[in-house]
Design a protein around this motif. Structure first.
Motif, mmCIF file in Angstrom:
data_model
loop_
_atom_site.group_PDB
_atom_site.id
_atom_site.type_symbol
_atom_site.label_atom_id
_atom_site.label_comp_id
_atom_site.label_asym_id
_atom_site.label_seq_id
_atom_site.Cartn_x
_atom_site.Cartn_y
_atom_site.Cartn_z
ATOM 1 N N THR A 295 0.830 -1.199 0.000
ATOM 2 C CA THR A 295 0.000 0.000 0.000
ATOM 3 C C THR A 295 0.862 1.245 0.000
ATOM 4 O O THR A 295 1.697 1.435 0.896
ATOM 5 N N LEU A 296 0.675 2.077 -1.019
ATOM 6 C CA LEU A 296 1.321 3.392 -1.077
ATOM 7 C C LEU A 296 0.248 4.447 -0.878
ATOM 8 O O LEU A 296 -0.740 4.483 -1.616
ATOM 9 N N ALA A 297 0.429 5.307 0.117
ATOM 10 C CA ALA A 297 -0.496 6.408 0.359
ATOM 11 C C ALA A 297 0.107 7.690 -0.201
ATOM 12 O O ALA A 297 1.267 8.006 0.075
ATOM 13 N N ILE A 298 -0.671 8.421 -0.992
ATOM 14 C CA ILE A 298 -0.270 9.730 -1.506
ATOM 15 C C ILE A 298 -1.042 10.776 -0.723
ATOM 16 O O ILE A 298 -2.282 10.794 -0.743
ATOM 17 N N VAL A 299 -0.312 11.648 -0.024
ATOM 18 C CA VAL A 299 -0.925 12.587 0.920
ATOM 19 C C VAL A 299 -0.579 14.013 0.531
ATOM 20 O O VAL A 299 0.532 14.290 0.074
ATOM 21 N N GLY A 300 -1.532 14.920 0.736
ATOM 22 C CA GLY A 300 -1.284 16.334 0.482
ATOM 23 C C GLY A 300 -2.578 17.117 0.527
ATOM 24 O O GLY A 300 -3.666 16.551 0.493
ATOM 25 N N GLU A 301 -2.455 18.442 0.601
ATOM 26 C CA GLU A 301 -3.634 19.306 0.609
ATOM 27 C C GLU A 301 -4.362 19.244 -0.728
ATOM 28 O O GLU A 301 -3.825 18.777 -1.735
ATOM 29 N N SER A 302 -5.587 19.744 -0.730
ATOM 30 C CA SER A 302 -6.336 19.849 -1.982
ATOM 31 C C SER A 302 -5.546 20.719 -2.963
ATOM 32 O O SER A 302 -5.022 21.775 -2.596
ATOM 33 N N GLY A 303 -5.450 20.257 -4.210
ATOM 34 C CA GLY A 303 -4.715 20.996 -5.220
ATOM 35 C C GLY A 303 -3.260 20.614 -5.334
ATOM 36 O O GLY A 303 -2.520 21.193 -6.142
ATOM 37 N N SER A 304 -2.815 19.600 -4.573
ATOM 38 C CA SER A 304 -1.407 19.214 -4.628
ATOM 39 C C SER A 304 -1.093 18.310 -5.812
ATOM 40 O O SER A 304 0.078 18.068 -6.110
ATOM 41 N N GLY A 305 -2.123 17.781 -6.482
ATOM 42 C CA GLY A 305 -1.903 16.952 -7.666
ATOM 43 C C GLY A 305 -2.115 15.476 -7.445
ATOM 44 O O GLY A 305 -1.849 14.671 -8.344
ATOM 45 N N LYS A 306 -2.640 15.097 -6.289
ATOM 46 C CA LYS A 306 -2.808 13.671 -5.970
ATOM 47 C C LYS A 306 -3.781 12.988 -6.925
ATOM 48 O O LYS A 306 -3.439 12.013 -7.597
ATOM 49 N N THR A 307 -5.002 13.495 -6.976
ATOM 50 C CA THR A 307 -6.044 12.872 -7.791
ATOM 51 C C THR A 307 -5.749 13.021 -9.285
ATOM 52 O O THR A 307 -5.943 12.083 -10.062
ATOM 53 N N VAL A 308 -5.274 14.195 -9.682
ATOM 54 C CA VAL A 308 -4.982 14.445 -11.094
ATOM 55 C C VAL A 308 -3.955 13.448 -11.621
ATOM 56 O O VAL A 308 -4.078 12.941 -12.745
ATOM 57 N N SER A 309 -2.950 13.139 -10.816
ATOM 58 C CA SER A 309 -1.912 12.216 -11.275
ATOM 59 C C SER A 309 -2.486 10.834 -11.551
ATOM 60 O O SER A 309 -2.157 10.206 -12.571
ATOM 61 N N VAL B 180 4.381 12.222 0.269
ATOM 62 C CA VAL B 180 3.746 13.516 0.530
ATOM 63 C C VAL B 180 3.956 14.411 -0.683
ATOM 64 O O VAL B 180 5.092 14.564 -1.164
ATOM 65 N N MET B 181 2.864 14.996 -1.197
ATOM 66 C CA MET B 181 2.939 15.872 -2.366
ATOM 67 C C MET B 181 2.593 17.301 -2.000
ATOM 68 O O MET B 181 1.760 17.558 -1.132
ATOM 69 N N TYR B 182 3.246 18.229 -2.700
ATOM 70 C CA TYR B 182 2.933 19.655 -2.545
ATOM 71 C C TYR B 182 3.180 20.350 -3.872
ATOM 72 O O TYR B 182 4.239 20.171 -4.487
ATOM 73 N N ALA B 183 2.192 21.083 -4.342
ATOM 74 C CA ALA B 183 2.305 21.872 -5.573
ATOM 75 C C ALA B 183 2.768 21.041 -6.759
ATOM 76 O O ALA B 183 3.620 21.451 -7.548
ATOM 77 N N GLY B 184 2.200 19.831 -6.884
ATOM 78 C CA GLY B 184 2.466 19.001 -8.049
ATOM 79 C C GLY B 184 3.738 18.199 -8.016
ATOM 80 O O GLY B 184 4.088 17.553 -9.008
ATOM 81 N N LEU B 185 4.448 18.218 -6.879
ATOM 82 C CA LEU B 185 5.701 17.482 -6.759
ATOM 83 C C LEU B 185 5.733 16.660 -5.476
ATOM 84 O O LEU B 185 5.139 17.061 -4.470
ATOM 85 N N PRO B 186 6.450 15.531 -5.466
ATOM 86 C CA PRO B 186 6.655 14.813 -4.208
ATOM 87 C C PRO B 186 7.699 15.553 -3.375
ATOM 88 O O PRO B 186 8.758 15.936 -3.895
ATOM 89 N N VAL B 187 7.418 15.770 -2.092
ATOM 90 C CA VAL B 187 8.380 16.461 -1.234
ATOM 91 C C VAL B 187 9.008 15.520 -0.213
ATOM 92 O O VAL B 187 10.061 15.825 0.347
ATOM 93 N N ALA C 38 8.482 25.365 -3.744
ATOM 94 C CA ALA C 38 7.160 26.009 -3.764
ATOM 95 C C ALA C 38 6.607 26.233 -2.369
ATOM 96 O O ALA C 38 5.726 27.082 -2.175
ATOM 97 N N PHE C 39 7.127 25.522 -1.376
ATOM 98 C CA PHE C 39 6.621 25.653 -0.003
ATOM 99 C C PHE C 39 7.297 26.794 0.764
ATOM 100 O O PHE C 39 6.836 27.163 1.843
ATOM 101 N N HIS C 40 8.345 27.399 0.218
ATOM 102 C CA HIS C 40 9.131 28.342 1.007
ATOM 103 C C HIS C 40 8.333 29.559 1.505
ATOM 104 O O HIS C 40 8.634 30.060 2.601
#
Length: 349
Positions: free
Chosen positions: A35-49, A225-232, A285-287
């Motif tokens: 099981t791989l969990a992809i986590v992040g806020e709405s708009g981070s690109g999880k579902t789109v990917s 963990v994803m943020y702004a379309g990238l894995p962080v 992008a998180f800075h």
């Protein structure tokens, strides 16, 4: 060999205001039975990917590769991809009420899915299989509920029916897209327990998408963990929870009630808002939201690099590798690094 291996996935949406860069270079893999969990806020690109991988975004500009059992899903023709969707790869969507057709009985929809992928199955056989599946996911009196419409099911029962539909053709990979978001806490726990039990019973690989790190605590083997379309950050579940490196991961943990990262029972929200994907900030992008931001963070994009000594633990952050964890020592290391960078930049200027 990985069951699914995604490399350098990019997804963009042309708009009148510019190109929305929803995913900006995503790579990950899913192993059989894991099981791989992809986590992040709405708009981070999880579902789109995941939608891009499954061919559900025909209007998007997509590049990269997505190898499923050695076959590239991104270059596959629609007919072949349709045969794989629902059989080898199935999806549990966020809102079952919009995923189930309101005018058809639940059992008929499950049976029809079976017959579409296997024309040799009779209607009677498909109905029997639908009853069996509804019973498998814990719906009481499945021989009677098979003839109910979606509106006659509760939210939890509808999600169970969606899980039954996802398992109908014995898939090798299940994508669960926020499967518990619309459910109350008690039902949420029941659904997660059901998904994990069935995954282990049938040895299915699971790709779990969620915005809540608390949801994956007892489910995931690995977390990305994803943020702004990238894995962080990416690591095993325990490493993510007890030894996070990226400040964004730390912030997500500190926003969970009862988390080990919350001091004195108080939550610490992440300040600010996610960036516009039309104008992503330079560098990390998180800075703009990061309390440890250094001058280099605004100038250069950090690579997703291995954190020393932690095996498969990788983080996209300029902080030193010793700034790992949620304790006071890790906090002090992060602050020392940020101050040292600021001082060095001042001396250079």
């Amino acid at each position: 060999m990985s069951l699914l291996e995604v490399k350098d996935l990019t997804v963009g949406f042309p708009t009148a205001d510019g190109l929305v860069r929803a995913v900006r270079g995503l790579s990950f893999s899913v192993e059989p039975g894991r099981t791989l969990a992809i986590v992040g806020e709405s708009g981070s690109g999880k579902t789109v990917s995941t939608q891009a991988i499954l061919g559900l975004l025909p209007e998007a500009d997509i590049s990269g590769t997505a190898l499923f059992e050695g076959m590239d899903l991104l270059t596959m023709d629609e007919e072949r991809l349709r045969r794989i969707r629902g059989s080898a790869i199935s999806v549990i969507f966020q809102d079952p009420l919009t995923s189930l057709h309101p005018l058809y009985k639940v059992g008929w929809q499950i049976a029809e899915l079976i017959r579409v992928h296997d024309a040799n199955v009779s209607r009677a056989e498909a109905r029997r299989r639908a009853v069996e599946l509804l019973g498998l996911v814990g719906i009481p009196r499945p021989d009677r509920r098979v003839d109910d419409y979606p509106h006659q099911f509760s939210g939890g029962m509808r999600q169970r029916a969606m899980i039954a539909m996802a398992l109908a053709l014995n898939p090798r990979l299940v994508v669960a897209d926020e499967p518990t978001t619309a459910l109350d806490a008690t039902v949420q726990a029941q659904i997660l327990d059901l998904i994990t039990r069935l995954q282990r019973e049938f040895d299915i690989a699971l790709l779990l998408i969620t915005h809540d790190l608390g949801v994956v605590a007892g489910v995931a083997d690995e977390v990305m963990v994803m943020y702004a379309g990238l894995p962080v950050e990416r690591a095993g579940r325990r490493t993510i929870y007890y030894r996070p490196h990226h400040p964004y991961t730390k912030g997500l943990l500190e926003s969970i009630p009862g988390s080990t990262g919350v001091r004195k029972g108080r939550l610490r929200p992440i300040p600010g808002q996610p960036p516009s994907m039309i104008a992503v900030p330079p560098g990390c992008a998180f800075h703009p939201r990061c309390r440890y931001a250094m001058p280099v963070c605004a100038a250069e994009l950090p690579p997703l690099a291995r954190v020393t000594g932690d095996g498969d633990h990788a983080s996209a952050c300029w902080l030193p590798h010793e700034a790992v964890g949620l304790g006071e020592e890790a906090e002090a290391a992060r602050l020392r690094a940020a101050r040292a960078q600021d001082q060095a930049s001042g001396e250079v200027a």
